[in-house]
Structure formats: structure tokens, C-alpha cells
Motif scaffolding. Sequence first.
Motif, PDB file in Angstrom:
ATOM      1  N   UNK A  35       0.829  -1.209   0.000  1.00  0.00           N
ATOM      2  CA  UNK A  35       0.000   0.000   0.000  1.00  0.00           C
ATOM      3  C   UNK A  35       0.865   1.263   0.000  1.00  0.00           C
ATOM      4  N   UNK A  36       1.867   1.251   0.893  1.00  0.00           N
ATOM      5  CA  UNK A  36       2.648   2.477   1.092  1.00  0.00           C
ATOM      6  C   UNK A  36       3.630   2.719  -0.052  1.00  0.00           C
ATOM      7  N   UNK A  37       4.302   1.648  -0.507  1.00  0.00           N
ATOM      8  CA  UNK A  37       5.374   1.826  -1.487  1.00  0.00           C
ATOM      9  C   UNK A  37       4.860   1.648  -2.914  1.00  0.00           C
ATOM     10  N   UNK A  38       4.119   0.547  -3.177  1.00  0.00           N
ATOM     11  CA  UNK A  38       3.665   0.277  -4.543  1.00  0.00           C
ATOM     12  C   UNK A  38       2.492   1.179  -4.935  1.00  0.00           C
ATOM     13  N   UNK A  39       1.476   1.234  -4.041  1.00  0.00           N
ATOM     14  CA  UNK A  39       0.281   2.020  -4.376  1.00  0.00           C
ATOM     15  C   UNK A  39       0.441   3.499  -4.041  1.00  0.00           C
ATOM     16  N   UNK A  40       1.338   3.809  -3.121  1.00  0.00           N
ATOM     17  CA  UNK A  40       1.491   5.196  -2.640  1.00  0.00           C
ATOM     18  C   UNK A  40       0.160   5.754  -2.134  1.00  0.00           C
ATOM     19  N   UNK A  41      -0.628   4.886  -1.504  1.00  0.00           N
ATOM     20  CA  UNK A  41      -1.947   5.353  -1.064  1.00  0.00           C
ATOM     21  C   UNK A  41      -1.981   5.644   0.431  1.00  0.00           C
ATOM     22  N   UNK A  42      -0.805   5.604   1.086  1.00  0.00           N
ATOM     23  CA  UNK A  42      -0.763   5.801   2.537  1.00  0.00           C
ATOM     24  C   UNK A  42      -0.015   7.088   2.870  1.00  0.00           C
ATOM     25  N   UNK A  43      -0.646   7.938   3.660  1.00  0.00           N
ATOM     26  CA  UNK A  43       0.040   9.114   4.176  1.00  0.00           C
ATOM     27  C   UNK A  43       0.870   8.655   5.365  1.00  0.00           C
ATOM     28  N   UNK A  44       2.209   8.656   5.210  1.00  0.00           N
ATOM     29  CA  UNK A  44       3.090   8.215   6.286  1.00  0.00           C
ATOM     30  C   UNK A  44       3.437   9.414   7.154  1.00  0.00           C
TER      31      UNK A  44
ATOM     32  N   UNK B 211       8.487   1.076  10.328  1.00  0.00           N
ATOM     33  CA  UNK B 211       8.738   2.388   9.720  1.00  0.00           C
ATOM     34  C   UNK B 211       9.692   2.269   8.532  1.00  0.00           C
ATOM     35  N   UNK B 212      10.750   1.472   8.709  1.00  0.00           N
ATOM     36  CA  UNK B 212      11.717   1.307   7.620  1.00  0.00           C
ATOM     37  C   UNK B 212      11.047   0.711   6.381  1.00  0.00           C
ATOM     38  N   UNK B 213      10.287  -0.364   6.586  1.00  0.00           N
ATOM     39  CA  UNK B 213       9.679  -1.060   5.442  1.00  0.00           C
ATOM     40  C   UNK B 213       8.672  -0.143   4.736  1.00  0.00           C
ATOM     41  N   UNK B 214       7.862   0.573   5.504  1.00  0.00           N
ATOM     42  CA  UNK B 214       6.858   1.435   4.872  1.00  0.00           C
ATOM     43  C   UNK B 214       7.516   2.585   4.114  1.00  0.00           C
ATOM     44  N   UNK B 215       8.714   2.964   4.534  1.00  0.00           N
ATOM     45  CA  UNK B 215       9.432   4.019   3.809  1.00  0.00           C
ATOM     46  C   UNK B 215      10.119   3.461   2.581  1.00  0.00           C
ATOM     47  N   UNK B 216      10.005   2.143   2.394  1.00  0.00           N
ATOM     48  CA  UNK B 216      10.617   1.528   1.215  1.00  0.00           C
ATOM     49  C   UNK B 216      12.040   1.079   1.458  1.00  0.00           C
ATOM     50  N   UNK B 217      12.434   1.001   2.732  1.00  0.00           N
ATOM     51  CA  UNK B 217      13.800   0.632   3.058  1.00  0.00           C
ATOM     52  C   UNK B 217      13.800  -0.750   3.704  1.00  0.00           C
ATOM     53  N   UNK B 218      14.045  -1.781   2.900  1.00  0.00           N
ATOM     54  CA  UNK B 218      14.191  -3.113   3.474  1.00  0.00           C
ATOM     55  C   UNK B 218      13.022  -4.038   3.208  1.00  0.00           C
ATOM     56  N   UNK B 219      13.302  -5.320   3.449  1.00  0.00           N
ATOM     57  CA  UNK B 219      12.359  -6.383   3.161  1.00  0.00           C
ATOM     58  C   UNK B 219      11.653  -6.783   4.458  1.00  0.00           C
ATOM     59  N   UNK B 220      10.337  -7.019   4.423  1.00  0.00           N
ATOM     60  CA  UNK B 220       9.607  -7.320   5.674  1.00  0.00           C
ATOM     61  C   UNK B 220      10.234  -8.449   6.492  1.00  0.00           C
ATOM     62  N   UNK B 221      10.572  -9.577   5.823  1.00  0.00           N
ATOM     63  CA  UNK B 221      11.117 -10.707   6.590  1.00  0.00           C
ATOM     64  C   UNK B 221      12.429 -10.313   7.279  1.00  0.00           C
TER      65      UNK B 221
END
Lengths: 321, 435
Positions: free
Chosen positions: B253-262, B410-420
Motif C-alpha cells: 500500500x505504502x510503497x507500490x500504491x502510494x496510497x498511505x500518508x506516512x 517504519x523502515x519497510x513502509x518508507x521503502x527501506x528493506x524487506x519485511x522478513x
Amino acid sequence: MTATQVRAPDGLGAGESTPARRRRAKPPRSRRTWREQLTGWGFVLPASVIVVGLSVFPAGWAFVISRQKADLISPAENVGWDNYRLILDDPNALEAAKHTLLFTALFVPTSIVAGILLAVALNRPLRFQWFYRTCIFVPFVASAAATGILANFVFDPTYGIADNLLRVLGLPQQGFLEDPNQAMAVLVLICLWGEVGFNVVIYLAALQSIPNDVVEAAVVDGAGPISVFRYVTMPELAPVTVFTAIWQTITALQLFDLVYTTTKGQPGDATVTIVYYLYRQAFELFHAGYGSALAYCVFAVTMVFTGLLVWYARRSGTEAF
Amino acid sequence: MRRPSRLTAALAVLALTTLAACSSGSDHSGTTAVTTLDPDKDVTITWWTGQDSEADELLQKLADEYTADHPNVTIDLSPGADTTDDLLQKLQAGFASGDYPDVSYTYGSWASVLGKSGRTLDISDQVAQPDAGWDEFPEAARATATVDGQVIGLPAVVDNLGLIYNTELFDEAGLDYPTDDWTWDDFRAAAKALTDPSKNQFGTAYPTDGGEDTVWRFWPQVWQNGGDVLDDDGMPAFNSQAGVDALEYWRELAVDDQSVYLDQTDQKFEPNFYAGHIGMLISGPWVLYDLKSHKTPYAVAELPGTDGSHQTISGPDLWTLYDHDDSQRAAATFDFINWLTQPAQDVRWNLAYGNLPLRSSAADTPEFAQYGKDYPGADVFFKNLENATTPRPTVVGYTAMSRAVGSAISDVLRGDGDPQDKLDEAADAAKIDLQ
């Protein structure tokens, strides 16, 4: 020691008469009664109690805590120097220290240069001079919390004024405090806005104490404005610069409130400074012992920095203290 | 010096607290028996409310009412600290100096640490009495108040997370309103449709300051996916597939769709929702008061579900009771707080503030019916308490674990790093404090 003869001051040429004998009136020892001593202690006692009670004593206890595994709630356990050893193995503490040093390296020189330039500009006869001086000084009086909250609005990447301005100018949008590569630089900028007024006031005072005849003599000797600044003004400002450098270094090393009110260490812990890190450890994660040990390390580093600056100033003959 | 430096302040607090810890030395172990209140013996109890002045006035009125009925009891009420957050530091200093209140407002996340202090009262026997109505409190609130089998307080505020949406933005986008059958896929599609970069409009929002506010809204999805926060041994389990899937969902949602206000400040996303810049907000009943004053067109639904599970989370706060080796004080404190949480009083305090009622029995009062009208959606949140079936862990290492998980999210939603990878790192970091 009895002063029977006052030495002639240096510079008095040979042949000049020695000054007349002066007898320095010195009260006999017996007259310094216990009453006087008591009066003296009476004057310094309230301040001493405050200093000892609120600074020395807590610092001592913090040292005790720094050698404990303590959360300040349940009973503490003595762990010797373990907390200090842990710091050496803590990559996050190292990162935080790096962030603090980066901030200091960016902030201190910039604040001094900006302070001197603004002070020189404001020292010239200008119309509405008082207004400009007030403008520069007001941010210094505003609390860091207010500054931080204000900055949050200005630098908001979605709704902030800063990005709106860039948009109007046709420049690319920036993440500012939300971009890990820019956040620290933006913090320096915000901190400069708040702190530069202090340097300006100090330098204005120093500039106004430069004797006019020295400047005039230099001008008569053919010095241009740049030479006057380089050879007359700058040396006169050196002692003050030692002071501002120490002051702003301490400000920078202890940076906390701006981080707390703007980024809370984000993005990705890119703006976690050492004091913010120790706050987080002691008061958010219940690691009070470890937090105290970190605080003592910050204290030691601050002492070393200050000592080095004073030593350098003394060595180069600049008496600031 | 111009500003008392934070470092000095921190050192001072640290020092003062140890001072007392060393000097007072007496071991309180929470053993004072809470007997019944003796009506002939005068007693004064100190109450730290942790509230602002407006709320304090309300509580003072209730305290006056209680003391009018119990003339031998005096209640010394104060906020205790400038903000609720600061209460913990004040309590630490109070424990150190031996000067702490009889009862204070505390966040649920502090319960485990306070329970270990040895300064809290054990009111397990009192709440076990049939007339105490302990079962009327939501399960999550009861679990939070219970530390190592001892009940240390009564719930002060109960809440849960639901889905609040801006009806006007839904109408403009021609979308159907969320229903109780909504899945997270529906949520994602709606968030995408509601996002409009040209208007700076986002489908939804997520606070990424890395604090507990980042973390606790993540747990319901982990639970819905069949995972858990900790395993049976109390070690991290959130980096299981269930956790990774939940984080990957938000990453998309946050990185691919850009639909989340972080919102990394945790301060701006709610006001932006009030102002109509955000379509859907995952939040709790505490925003109802502000939604009303901002006249935001909104409605409330329960959280989207996974395979029919609409689990949510509750973050209850407590009135924590403290031991002063004085059974009369202990009795008065329990009697008063128990009285305060009864529906007759609760409707004038929690409901007046837009909070949910503490006890299920309050739902039968006329005030509750009025509350539902005053705060649209409050009834949905009240019903949603049933979906808060899994309590948030109350172990001592939770705060440190929360910090590690917060950074990962926070890191993952900012596009920094893999969830696992990020969740594995957080799990490793959290183990130290959980041991």
C-alpha cells in the motif's frame, strides 16, 4: 609575604625613578574573626546548597546508577562497569555518536561564520537596525519545542511551505525531515535559525568594544575594508570565538529537544543523537543504568572537547577564560 | 544557563530516584491486606489523575460526591504531572523518595513494570468478590490489570481500533461504504481509489514514528493471519509468516500504491483526516470528540477482516493502586476507585469525554443511548470490544520489543528493506529484553 618594594612595570626604561615605597595596608590575621568567616559562608551557602543539591549530588547518584542494572522502579542490581562495556558493543550507540559528531561538525562552524557575518552587517549604520536585530534574536528566545513544532509544518513534504516554495520555483520536491539523507542537514538549519541570534549578540558586543582609534589608524595606514576586517577585527574577535565555539559545541553535543519535537529520531533512526538515544534508553526502554552510563560518556567527551578548545586558545595566546 | 539542559535534567531525575531507592530501603511487597473501609477512622488518599484541568474538574466533582457520602475520607486530587506521559517519571521519583500516591492513572503498557516495583496493591481478592463486577470489564482490560497473577488496578479507559472513513470522500469517489464483511483487499482497493496526488489526498494513513502507536495497530492483522506477538516461551513470534504477510500488505500500500500518508511525527495524520485529506483512518474512540468539533463527515466500521476474523486490539489504561502499609488507606482507595468505575459514575466521566464505558453494564443506562447519539459510531466501537479477543502482551520487555518492531515497520513502509529481514532483525534485538 611583605611587599616592601613594588617592581617597576615592564616597559619602564632605565633611569626612570623607582616608584615611591608603598606600604600595603594588610589587616592583621587576628582581625579576621570567625564572625567574618561565618558571614562569608552565609553569603555563599544558599548558592552552594543549590549547586551541590541540584548539580553535584544528582551527578554523583547518576554515577551510582550507571553501575547498576536499574529501571528506577524495581530494586536495582549492581553490575560494576558492565553498562560502560555494553556501550562499546552497541552499534546503535556508535551510530548515535556519529550522528551527533556530524551535527556538531556542520553546526558549530556554520553558526560562528553566520554569527560573525550577520553581526558585521548589523554593526553598520542601517535604517531600522533595531528591527533587524530583533528579528535575528527572537528565534533564540523561542523555546526549542516551539521551534521544532513550527519546523514540522514548514518542512512537511506534503503540505509544508518549503515544498510549496520549491514548486513555485519549479524545483523538485524534497523529503526534508522525512528523507534519511537530508534530515540531519535540515535539523542543522532549524537549529541555526534558533541559535544564531545568540552568536550575533555576542559578536555585536565584541565588535562594539573594538576601539575606533585602532580602526582609524589602520585606515590611515592604507588598509581597505577587507584588510581592516582581516587584520584588526578578526584578531579582536578571537577570544569571543573561543567562547562561542565552546558554547555551541556543548549545545550541539547535547542536542535533544529539537530531535524530540521534530523527528523523534526518524527516519530510520537517521537523526538519533546521543542524548536522544540515552533518553530513549533510560525513560522509554527502562534501561536507566545504561542511560546513565551513556550520560557519563557524553559528559566525558564534552569535557575533553572543552579542554582541547581552552588548551588551543591558551596556546595560541587567546585569553578567553 | 539559558535552558536547563536535558542532560542535566535527566541526570537529576536519575539521581533523585536512586537516592530514594537507596535511602528508603524498606521493602514493600504488595502485602497489605485490603480490608473493608472503617467508617469511623479518618483517612486521606492521594489521587494522581494524569488529566488536563478540564477533565480534572469533572473528576474533582465525583471525588467531592464520594467524600460527601464518606465524611471520614479526604481525597487529595492533582494531575500528578504535566502530561500523562510524564506520570511514569513522577512515579519513579515518588517511589525513590517514598512519596507516591495511593492511586494514579497509568498507561496499560506500564503495568508490567509497575507490577514488578513491589509498590502496588494486590486487589485480586477484592475483584474476585461477586459484587465487584470484575467480569463486566472487557477481557483485554482485565488482562492488562493483571501482572503475574496479581490485579494491581482497575481499568480507567478502554478503547479499541476500528475503521473510520470520510463519507464525503467515499461519495465523491463513487465507492460503497465499508461493511462488516470487508476484507483487507477491499480496504486496499478503496485506499487506491481514494488517493489523488493532485489534491494531496491519500486513501489512508499510518504513523511511522516507530513508537507504540506504529506497533499496536500492526498486531490485529498478525492475529487475523493466525500469528502471535510472542510464543509460549515469551520469545518473539511476530516474524512468522503471519507477521511478514501483514507487513508486506502495508508495504504494498505504502510503497507500490502510494496510497498511505506516512506520518513520522505521529501528530499530523489525525488532523489531516479531520480536514478531509485522508479517506480512511484506523483509529479509536478517542478521535470521536475531535471529529465532532471539526464537523468531519464520517462513519465507523469494524476493522477489515481476514478469513472472517475481524480481530482488533484494545489498549486499556488503568487506575493503579499503591501500597502504603496502611490497610485503612488501601481499603479507602479500592472502595473509591471501585465506586468511580461503576456505571452511575462512569457515564459522567468517560462517556462525557467520548470514551467508551468501562463496564458492559453501562450499556443499559439512558446516558449510553444519548452518548451513541452525541458521538456517531461510538456504538460500533463499543460492539467492537468483542473483537478484542487477544490481549496485548504485558511482559516487562514489551516496550523494548515495541521499539524494535516500530523501527522495522517504519523502515519497510518508507521503502527501506524487506519485511522478513526487518522483522527478523527486530526479533533478535527484542530477545535481549524479553529474556
